[in-house]
Design a protein around this motif. Sequence first.
Motif, PDB file in Angstrom:
ATOM      1  N   ALA A   1       3.179  -8.768  -3.971  1.00 38.65           N
ATOM      2  CA  ALA A   1       3.104  -7.431  -3.395  1.00 38.65           C
ATOM      3  C   ALA A   1       4.328  -6.585  -3.721  1.00 38.65           C
ATOM      4  O   ALA A   1       4.211  -5.423  -4.139  1.00 38.65           O
ATOM      5  CB  ALA A   1       2.901  -7.523  -1.883  1.00 38.65           C
ATOM      6  N   ALA A   2       5.530  -7.151  -3.530  1.00 41.33           N
ATOM      7  CA  ALA A   2       6.758  -6.381  -3.767  1.00 41.33           C
ATOM      8  C   ALA A   2       6.875  -5.966  -5.225  1.00 41.33           C
ATOM      9  O   ALA A   2       7.272  -4.825  -5.529  1.00 41.33           O
ATOM     10  CB  ALA A   2       7.973  -7.200  -3.342  1.00 41.33           C
ATOM     11  N   GLU A   3       6.505  -6.873  -6.119  1.00 44.51           N
ATOM     12  CA  GLU A   3       6.572  -6.564  -7.549  1.00 44.51           C
ATOM     13  C   GLU A   3       5.548  -5.515  -7.941  1.00 44.51           C
ATOM     14  O   GLU A   3       5.832  -4.592  -8.720  1.00 44.51           O
ATOM     15  CB  GLU A   3       6.359  -7.849  -8.349  1.00 44.51           C
ATOM     16  N   LEU A   4       4.338  -5.633  -7.397  1.00 46.86           N
ATOM     17  CA  LEU A   4       3.277  -4.676  -7.701  1.00 46.86           C
ATOM     18  C   LEU A   4       3.644  -3.283  -7.173  1.00 46.86           C
ATOM     19  O   LEU A   4       3.493  -2.274  -7.876  1.00 46.86           O
ATOM     20  CB  LEU A   4       1.964  -5.151  -7.079  1.00 46.86           C
ATOM     21  N   GLU A   5       4.141  -3.220  -5.950  1.00 49.40           N
ATOM     22  CA  GLU A   5       4.550  -1.943  -5.366  1.00 49.40           C
ATOM     23  C   GLU A   5       5.670  -1.302  -6.190  1.00 49.40           C
ATOM     24  O   GLU A   5       5.634  -0.098  -6.478  1.00 49.40           O
ATOM     25  CB  GLU A   5       5.011  -2.138  -3.931  1.00 49.40           C
ATOM     26  N   ALA A   6       6.655  -2.093  -6.588  1.00 52.12           N
ATOM     27  CA  ALA A   6       7.773  -1.560  -7.363  1.00 52.12           C
ATOM     28  C   ALA A   6       7.309  -1.047  -8.721  1.00 52.12           C
ATOM     29  O   ALA A   6       7.762   0.006  -9.191  1.00 52.12           O
ATOM     30  CB  ALA A   6       8.836  -2.636  -7.543  1.00 52.12           C
TER      31      ALA A   6
ATOM     32  N   ALA B   1      -0.755  -5.488   4.151  1.00 49.99           N
ATOM     33  CA  ALA B   1      -0.717  -6.946   4.135  1.00 49.99           C
ATOM     34  C   ALA B   1      -1.318  -7.568   5.386  1.00 49.99           C
ATOM     35  O   ALA B   1      -1.763  -8.710   5.356  1.00 49.99           O
ATOM     36  CB  ALA B   1       0.726  -7.426   3.969  1.00 49.99           C
ATOM     37  N   ARG B   2      -1.323  -6.798   6.491  1.00 46.76           N
ATOM     38  CA  ARG B   2      -1.840  -7.294   7.766  1.00 46.76           C
ATOM     39  C   ARG B   2      -2.657  -6.181   8.426  1.00 46.76           C
ATOM     40  O   ARG B   2      -2.538  -5.017   8.063  1.00 46.76           O
ATOM     41  CB  ARG B   2      -0.695  -7.736   8.687  1.00 46.76           C
ATOM     42  N   ARG B   3      -3.465  -6.554   9.407  1.00 53.21           N
ATOM     43  CA  ARG B   3      -4.304  -5.545  10.057  1.00 53.21           C
ATOM     44  C   ARG B   3      -3.486  -4.464  10.739  1.00 53.21           C
ATOM     45  O   ARG B   3      -3.937  -3.314  10.858  1.00 53.21           O
ATOM     46  CB  ARG B   3      -5.241  -6.217  11.063  1.00 53.21           C
ATOM     47  N   ALA B   4      -2.275  -4.793  11.166  1.00 51.93           N
ATOM     48  CA  ALA B   4      -1.425  -3.782  11.799  1.00 51.93           C
ATOM     49  C   ALA B   4      -1.115  -2.638  10.839  1.00 51.93           C
ATOM     50  O   ALA B   4      -0.885  -1.497  11.273  1.00 51.93           O
ATOM     51  CB  ALA B   4      -0.123  -4.424  12.292  1.00 51.93           C
ATOM     52  N   ASP B   5      -1.145  -2.909   9.531  1.00 49.42           N
ATOM     53  CA  ASP B   5      -0.865  -1.868   8.547  1.00 49.42           C
ATOM     54  C   ASP B   5      -1.990  -0.840   8.460  1.00 49.42           C
ATOM     55  O   ASP B   5      -1.802   0.237   7.875  1.00 49.42           O
ATOM     56  CB  ASP B   5      -0.653  -2.500   7.163  1.00 49.42           C
ATOM     57  N   LEU B   6      -3.139  -1.164   9.031  1.00 42.48           N
ATOM     58  CA  LEU B   6      -4.281  -0.255   8.970  1.00 42.48           C
ATOM     59  C   LEU B   6      -4.215   0.840  10.034  1.00 42.48           C
ATOM     60  O   LEU B   6      -5.080   1.714  10.080  1.00 42.48           O
ATOM     61  CB  LEU B   6      -5.585  -1.046   9.127  1.00 42.48           C
ATOM     62  N   ALA B   7      -3.178   0.798  10.873  1.00 44.53           N
ATOM     63  CA  ALA B   7      -3.045   1.799  11.934  1.00 44.53           C
ATOM     64  C   ALA B   7      -2.579   3.146  11.402  1.00 44.53           C
ATOM     65  O   ALA B   7      -2.599   4.138  12.134  1.00 44.53           O
ATOM     66  CB  ALA B   7      -2.069   1.301  13.005  1.00 44.53           C
TER      67      ALA B   7
ATOM     68  N   ALA C   1      -9.758  -5.904  -7.374  1.00 52.04           N
ATOM     69  CA  ALA C   1      -9.081  -6.061  -8.660  1.00 52.04           C
ATOM     70  C   ALA C   1      -7.854  -6.933  -8.409  1.00 52.04           C
ATOM     71  O   ALA C   1      -6.851  -6.463  -7.870  1.00 52.04           O
ATOM     72  CB  ALA C   1      -8.690  -4.698  -9.228  1.00 52.04           C
ATOM     73  N   GLN C   2      -7.963  -8.200  -8.756  1.00 52.05           N
ATOM     74  CA  GLN C   2      -6.915  -9.162  -8.435  1.00 52.05           C
ATOM     75  C   GLN C   2      -5.788  -9.113  -9.460  1.00 52.05           C
ATOM     76  O   GLN C   2      -6.006  -9.278 -10.659  1.00 52.05           O
ATOM     77  CB  GLN C   2      -7.502 -10.573  -8.391  1.00 52.05           C
TER      78      GLN C   2
ATOM     79  N   ALA D   1      -1.020 -11.004  -5.628  1.00 53.00           N
ATOM     80  CA  ALA D   1      -1.191 -12.449  -5.628  1.00 53.00           C
ATOM     81  C   ALA D   1      -1.025 -13.049  -4.242  1.00 53.00           C
ATOM     82  O   ALA D   1      -1.619 -14.093  -3.934  1.00 53.00           O
ATOM     83  CB  ALA D   1      -0.188 -13.089  -6.595  1.00 53.00           C
ATOM     84  N   ASP D   2      -0.229 -12.385  -3.385  1.00 58.59           N
ATOM     85  CA  ASP D   2      -0.032 -12.878  -2.020  1.00 58.59           C
ATOM     86  C   ASP D   2      -0.898 -12.153  -0.992  1.00 58.59           C
ATOM     87  O   ASP D   2      -0.634 -12.209   0.201  1.00 58.59           O
ATOM     88  CB  ASP D   2       1.452 -12.840  -1.628  1.00 58.59           C
ATOM     89  N   GLY D   3      -1.949 -11.477  -1.451  1.00 59.04           N
ATOM     90  CA  GLY D   3      -2.995 -11.006  -0.549  1.00 59.04           C
ATOM     91  C   GLY D   3      -2.868  -9.616   0.016  1.00 59.04           C
ATOM     92  O   GLY D   3      -3.701  -9.212   0.825  1.00 59.04           O
ATOM     93  N   ALA D   4      -1.859  -8.847  -0.383  1.00 59.14           N
ATOM     94  CA  ALA D   4      -1.725  -7.467   0.104  1.00 59.14           C
ATOM     95  C   ALA D   4      -2.513  -6.527  -0.803  1.00 59.14           C
ATOM     96  O   ALA D   4      -2.736  -6.808  -1.988  1.00 59.14           O
ATOM     97  CB  ALA D   4      -0.257  -7.061   0.145  1.00 59.14           C
TER      98      ALA D   4
END
Length: 247
Positions: free
Chosen positions: A197-202, A223-229, A191-192, A113-116
Amino acid sequence: MSDAFEIATVSALHCVLEPHDWAFDRQRGAEIDAHWAARRAEIPALFDGPVLLAHGVSRGNARESATENATENATLGVKFFATRFSRFLAWRDFGFPDASVYNCFSMPALRSADGAFLLGEMGADHSAAGAIYFPAGTPDPSDLRGGLVDLEANLLRELEEETGVTPQEVRLSPDWTIVFAGPRVACMRIAQSPLAAAELEARVTARIATQKKPELAGVRMAARRADLAEPRMLGFIRRFLEPLLPE
């Protein structure tokens, strides 16, 4: 393999099953069998089940975007044929020697829901152990519906099998985003999820912990482009996510 990717947006897929004489299988059968035996010795859990590869991909009514490396068209047409996983695996591991064949598959881009976006790390018993990408599986005969290959059903099945998230818990985007990555044709839909994010990951992590033979070793949230590294993330996944994530 080239790192060049092409992106297309389509409103529909038309995927048929038809016979195909795959020269790679016919001409290199003994080599493929030896490779399969070696891979099974490394990963005994591998199973030589039936899978579907593509011998034709067509994009009708296409128009090039003037501002992006993208193509928009109405329908992606795919001609699938049946083979076995050992044949697919050898073709992949040998560097995709037959350029007339494609690995065409669907993927749910599970977004919080928060875009991650939730990505899975493939488990030790997987043929791509350690790689990071969206839940996915090579289409197989269970995805056939009256002679057509239903990639939406495949997408929702893989999502539930790997993460426990059911079709009723997500809202699929209306269009497909197709990433052409050499011999790979990734058919993706967002798939929205209503979960943060934290709840979905858990939730997915807890689900994996209950499985005797989970396909995923764990999950990652982008969640951010830096995570794509992350170096284990497949290149076409990174290309798909780049325009969807903030700096």
